[in-house]
Structures are given as structure tokens and as C-alpha cells.
Design a protein around this motif. Structure first.
Motif, PDB file in Angstrom:
ATOM      1  N   SER A  65       0.812  -1.210   0.000  1.00  0.00           N
ATOM      2  CA  SER A  65       0.000   0.000   0.000  1.00  0.00           C
ATOM      3  C   SER A  65       0.854   1.272   0.000  1.00  0.00           C
ATOM      4  O   SER A  65       0.333   2.368  -0.179  1.00  0.00           O
ATOM      5  CB  SER A  65      -0.896   0.018   1.240  1.00  0.00           C
ATOM      6  N   LYS A  66       2.159   1.115   0.217  1.00  0.00           N
ATOM      7  CA  LYS A  66       3.104   2.238   0.290  1.00  0.00           C
ATOM      8  C   LYS A  66       2.788   3.207   1.429  1.00  0.00           C
ATOM      9  O   LYS A  66       3.151   4.376   1.381  1.00  0.00           O
ATOM     10  CB  LYS A  66       3.150   2.997  -1.041  1.00  0.00           C
ATOM     11  N   ARG A  67       2.140   2.687   2.460  1.00  0.00           N
ATOM     12  CA  ARG A  67       1.847   3.528   3.628  1.00  0.00           C
ATOM     13  C   ARG A  67       2.942   3.416   4.676  1.00  0.00           C
ATOM     14  O   ARG A  67       2.873   4.041   5.726  1.00  0.00           O
ATOM     15  CB  ARG A  67       0.492   3.157   4.219  1.00  0.00           C
ATOM     16  N   LEU A  68       3.957   2.593   4.382  1.00  0.00           N
ATOM     17  CA  LEU A  68       5.123   2.460   5.253  1.00  0.00           C
ATOM     18  C   LEU A  68       6.351   2.392   4.344  1.00  0.00           C
ATOM     19  O   LEU A  68       6.530   1.421   3.617  1.00  0.00           O
ATOM     20  CB  LEU A  68       5.005   1.202   6.116  1.00  0.00           C
ATOM     21  N   ILE A  69       7.194   3.433   4.381  1.00  0.00           N
ATOM     22  CA  ILE A  69       8.298   3.560   3.435  1.00  0.00           C
ATOM     23  C   ILE A  69       9.602   3.819   4.183  1.00  0.00           C
ATOM     24  O   ILE A  69       9.678   4.715   5.037  1.00  0.00           O
ATOM     25  CB  ILE A  69       8.045   4.722   2.447  1.00  0.00           C
ATOM     26  N   ILE A 108      11.540   6.301   8.744  1.00  0.00           N
ATOM     27  CA  ILE A 108      10.388   5.572   8.232  1.00  0.00           C
ATOM     28  C   ILE A 108       9.257   6.567   8.001  1.00  0.00           C
ATOM     29  O   ILE A 108       8.865   7.292   8.922  1.00  0.00           O
ATOM     30  CB  ILE A 108       9.922   4.476   9.207  1.00  0.00           C
ATOM     31  N   LEU A 109       8.749   6.620   6.767  1.00  0.00           N
ATOM     32  CA  LEU A 109       7.585   7.452   6.464  1.00  0.00           C
ATOM     33  C   LEU A 109       6.327   6.633   6.721  1.00  0.00           C
ATOM     34  O   LEU A 109       6.132   5.564   6.115  1.00  0.00           O
ATOM     35  CB  LEU A 109       7.606   7.931   5.012  1.00  0.00           C
ATOM     36  N   ILE A 110       5.487   7.113   7.624  1.00  0.00           N
ATOM     37  CA  ILE A 110       4.268   6.411   8.008  1.00  0.00           C
ATOM     38  C   ILE A 110       3.071   7.259   7.583  1.00  0.00           C
ATOM     39  O   ILE A 110       2.927   8.409   8.026  1.00  0.00           O
ATOM     40  CB  ILE A 110       4.226   6.162   9.521  1.00  0.00           C
ATOM     41  N   PHE A 119       1.999  12.399   6.276  1.00  0.00           N
ATOM     42  CA  PHE A 119       2.857  11.363   6.846  1.00  0.00           C
ATOM     43  C   PHE A 119       3.600  11.907   8.064  1.00  0.00           C
ATOM     44  O   PHE A 119       3.811  13.111   8.215  1.00  0.00           O
ATOM     45  CB  PHE A 119       3.857  10.828   5.813  1.00  0.00           C
ATOM     46  N   ILE A 120       3.990  11.006   8.928  1.00  0.00           N
ATOM     47  CA  ILE A 120       4.917  11.309  10.010  1.00  0.00           C
ATOM     48  C   ILE A 120       6.197  10.536   9.736  1.00  0.00           C
ATOM     49  O   ILE A 120       6.173   9.495   9.064  1.00  0.00           O
ATOM     50  CB  ILE A 120       4.340  10.963  11.403  1.00  0.00           C
ATOM     51  N   GLU A 121       7.332  11.054  10.238  1.00  0.00           N
ATOM     52  CA  GLU A 121       8.624  10.482   9.839  1.00  0.00           C
ATOM     53  C   GLU A 121       9.599  10.446  11.018  1.00  0.00           C
ATOM     54  O   GLU A 121      10.429  11.338  11.172  1.00  0.00           O
ATOM     55  CB  GLU A 121       9.214  11.297   8.683  1.00  0.00           C
ATOM     56  N   PRO A 122       9.541   9.417  11.860  1.00  0.00           N
ATOM     57  CA  PRO A 122      10.554   9.265  12.908  1.00  0.00           C
ATOM     58  C   PRO A 122      11.823   8.635  12.356  1.00  0.00           C
ATOM     59  O   PRO A 122      11.790   7.917  11.347  1.00  0.00           O
ATOM     60  CB  PRO A 122       9.866   8.323  13.907  1.00  0.00           C
ATOM     61  N   GLY A 123      12.957   8.911  13.002  1.00  0.00           N
ATOM     62  CA  GLY A 123      14.201   8.310  12.538  1.00  0.00           C
ATOM     63  C   GLY A 123      15.389   8.729  13.373  1.00  0.00           C
ATOM     64  O   GLY A 123      15.253   9.359  14.426  1.00  0.00           O
TER      65      GLY A 123
END
Length: 205
Positions: A65-69, A108-110, A119-123
Motif C-alpha cells: 500500500s506504500k503507507r510504510l516507506i 520511516i515514512l508512516i 505522513f509522520i517520519e521518525p528516525g
């Protein structure tokens, strides 16, 4: 032979940032936090700097689904700060340190909402020091104390590992995001644009 698109997406990244130092060491023999008001009154305030960031990125979807990149950036980043002596004229008492880093954020793009570009992007971020330079006022730069300050300031500048969190919107061809990042030396506020180039073509039998 049939052509198919690779799942990897490549592109360019650019933006701007505001960098605020947590620790500094120009006028004193020991590092201290910027929030220490007593020390600040003795040695002067420390100022943040702003600048541009520029690099490349690569993404790989972890779900169909590309909802987790998964995302990796390689970014040239200029950091540093200045310290203002509390007891001297402002134009004659600023001490600068400027550094060039190669930053490699892993994130990770969520996308929590279906059919939404949000999207939110923790890392995490690993910064590798490329070069560094100090500047002291001409009235001080021939003294033995100046050399001691220069040596201490340069020794403090090392590779940095930190945490980052961001949020943004995916517009398909590009995305815009804002980030907060922190490590042992600095706090950052960043704004960035990632422009997605055409997906790489691969061949399959």
C-alpha cells in the motif's frame, strides 16, 4: 525481455535549517549548557545560526500500500555557532565556529490515513564531520589564551548521532516536511523538499 519499475525511488533533497547549540566552550575550560543562566551572565550568550541543506535520497516501500516507506538521505550540512563575550564590545568579541558535516538520516515514512498524503517520519541521524574552522577577533588571535580556546573548541567538534521526528505531505512527485532533530551538541528545526526523479527501470525475463 519486459521492462518493470523498480520499487526503489531516488531523488533530490533541499531545504533550510535553524541550528541552536546545547553546549559551547570558547571562554571557559569546561563545557556547559546554554540553559545555565549563571554561566551565561559570566561568559556571554551563545547564538544559533541558519543555513541550507542539500543532498539526495532513496526510498523503498515496506508495504504494498506504500503507507510504510523506508527512507535514507545523504545531505551536506553546515553547522556551527557563535559566542558573544558579555564584558566586551559586541563587534569585537564574537567567537565563531563553522563546520561542514555529511548527514545520513535513516527514517520511516508512516501514512496513518488511507488516501491521504499526510505522513509522520521518525528516525535517527548520523553526522560525519568533514571540516571545521574557528574565528576569533583579531585583538585576541595572537595570544596564548586564543590558542587554548581554539584547541578546546575544535576538539569538541566530533561525529554526532541523534534522533529526529518530522511530519509532512506527499504530493506524489515531491513531498514537503518539517523536522525537529537533536543530538549531544545541537538542536535543529528543519524544513525540506524531496523531489522524486523517475523510478529506475529494470529488466525481467
Amino acid at each position: 525481455m519486459l521492462n518493470a519499475q523498480s520499487k526503489f525511488t531516488f531523488g533530490l533533497k533541499g531545504g533550510a535549517q535553524y541550528v541552536d547549540p546545547k553546549l559551547y566552550e570558547f571562554n571557559d575550560p569546561f563545557p556547559f549548557y546554554k540553559y545555565d543562566q549563571i554561566t551565561t551572565s559570566l561568559y556571554g550568550e551563545t547564538g544559533a545560526i541558519s543555513g541550507a541543506i542539500l543532498g539526495v535520497f532513496c526510498q523503498y516501500p515496506l508495504l504494498k500500500s506504500k503507507r510504510l516507506i523506508a527512507n535514507i538521505d545523504v545531505v551536506f550540512n553546515r553547522k556551527g555557532y557563535y559566542q558573544q563575550d558579555a564584558t566586551k564590545n559586541a563587534l569585537q568579541s564574537r567567537f565563531f565556529i563553522k563546520k561542514n558535516y555529511l548527514d545520513i538520516p535513516l527514517s520511516i515514512l508512516i501514512q496513518p490515513f488511507k488516501k491521504s498524503g499526510f505522513f509522520i517520519e521518525p528516525g535517527i541521524n548520523q553526522a560525519f564531520l568533514l571540516s571545521k574552522k574557528t574565528y576569533f577577533p583579531p585583538t585576541n588571535n595572537t595570544s596564548s589564551e586564543f590558542e587554548k580556546r581554539r584547541e578546546r573548541a575544535l576538539l569538541r567538534e566530533t561525529n554526532l548521532t541523534g534522533f529526529r521526528i518530522g511530519a509532512g505531505w506527499d504530493f506524489k512527485r515531491f513531498d514537503l516536511a518539517g523536522y525537529y532533530q537533536t543530538d549531544k551538541q545541537y538542536e535543529y528545526i528543519q524544513g525540506a523538499l524531496r523531489y522524486k526523479l523517475s523510478k529506475q527501470m529494470i529488466s525481467k525475463p
